[in-house]
Design an enzyme around this catalytic site. Structure first.
Site, short mmCIF file in Angstrom:
data_model
loop_
_atom_site.label_atom_id
_atom_site.label_comp_id
_atom_site.label_asym_id
_atom_site.label_seq_id
_atom_site.Cartn_x
_atom_site.Cartn_y
_atom_site.Cartn_z
CB ALA A 128 -0.69 0.50 1.59
CG ASN A 129 3.60 1.91 3.32
OD1 ASN A 129 2.20 2.54 3.97
ND2 ASN A 129 4.92 1.49 4.35
CD GLU B 51 5.56 -5.99 4.77
OE1 GLU B 51 6.35 -4.90 5.70
OE2 GLU B 51 4.57 -5.08 3.93
CG ASN C 164 17.59 -2.87 3.27
OD1 ASN C 164 17.98 -3.94 3.47
ND2 ASN C 164 16.38 -2.77 4.47
N GLY D 19 20.73 4.05 2.89
CA GLY D 19 21.01 4.54 3.98
C GLY D 19 21.04 5.94 3.88
N GLY E 100 23.40 6.94 0.72
CA GLY E 100 23.22 6.52 -0.63
C GLY E 100 22.57 5.29 -1.35
CG ASP F 222 7.75 0.73 1.82
OD1 ASP F 222 7.96 -0.52 1.15
OD2 ASP F 222 6.73 0.54 2.35
#
Length: 288
Positions: free
Chosen positions: A46-47, A138, A179, A200, A203, A231
């Site tokens: 959803a994000n 998820e 990530n 993070g 970059g 997201d």
């Protein structure tokens, strides 16, 4: 850059985020008081759909939620962001819920109760070859594999949370987004066709079969909440690359979007149109 809105269909999770913002994260067995509680729309799927719509893409959500008050709230939030929710199933199970603790630096701990997300089915869902399908992990892996098999067009996987992935799925991916920790936890990504890795505040970078081919720095930002930043990055990178930006500029644009998301306490932050971020990153590059 093309001015035609990119069509993105997100297959993924829809959750209610229960967020406790505390001074620091608790250690095992520890109770911390003085937290501030908030409820907001969430779920990686959803994000990403909300971010794609707010950035100016044509966004459709394929997901599942419960026939409860929280489910209606999540559906209303997606619609308000401009997301097509006609393929969101309403099921007897409760709406998925994420329990999140965020500290003063924006770091977080998350526990997810999947609820209706576990029963997501692609029955009756059609995919257009011209659209991009964006999945995460998820929801059931079998659903993600089915989406990869059925969609004949551009297919992107945000491989989060990290898990072992079937070779068939990785070979099908036009792009994988992770990530730094997820990249380390999924060794097979070193052989993948194209992988974007976020670091993070350091970059992001793009790898082809394990070889770095592009990178872009992040701007310094004030951190309010890191929950939806990844997201927002995913949605922005997909749209930027589909609009024809090269890897370096696409990463820079996605970093800028992720930076704005980090500065917003919401998991589904308000964002400007993609063109604004393209112009902003170009101006910053010319100023250096």
């Amino acid at each position: 850059m093309s001015n035609r809105p990119s069509a993105v269909t997100v297959v993924g999770s829809i959750n209610l985020d229960l967020i406790a913002t505390a001074d620091r994260l608790p250690t095992a067995g520890e109770t911390i008081g003085g937290a501030v509680l908030s409820e907001q729309p969430g779920g990686k799927g959803a994000n990403q759909a909300a971010a794609a719509a707010r950035l100016g893409g044509s966004a459709r959500m394929v997901g599942a939620l419960g026939s409860d008050v929280n489910g209606q709230r999540m559906l209303d939030a997606l619609s308000a962001a401009g997301v097509d929710t006609s393929d969101v199933a309403v099921l007897p199970e409760p709406t998925g819920t994420a329990l999140i603790v965020v500290d003063r630096d924006g770091e977080n701990q998350i526990v997810v109760s999947p609820g209706a997300n576990s029963s997501l089915s692609l029955g009756g869902v059609e995919f257009d070859p011209d659209e991009t399908v964006l999945c995460q992990l998820e929801v059931g892996l079998a659903v993600v594999v089915e989406a990869a098999r059925r969609h004949t067009g551009h297919f992107v996987l945000n491989a989060a949370p990290a898990m072992d992935l079937p070779a068939e799925l990785l070979e099908r991916c036009d792009l994988v987004i992770v990530n730094e920790s997820e990249y380390d936890l999924i060794p097979a990504l070193a052989e993948a066709r194209l992988v974007a890795v976020t670091y993070g505040g350091d970059g992001s970078a793009m790898f082809e079969h394990g070889r770095k081919v592009a990178e872009a720095p992040s701007a310094a930002v004030t951190v309010a909440n890191t929950v939806g930043a990844g997201d927002a990055f995913c949605a922005a990178l997909v749209l930027a690359l589909r609009h024809g930006l090269d890897y370096e500029r696409g990463l820079a644009v996605a970093n800028a979007v992720g930076g704005d998301a980090v500065g917003d306490p919401s998991s589904q932050p308000d964002l400007a149109q993609l063109g604004y971020y393209v112009e902003r990153t170009a101006a910053a590059e010319n100023a250096r």
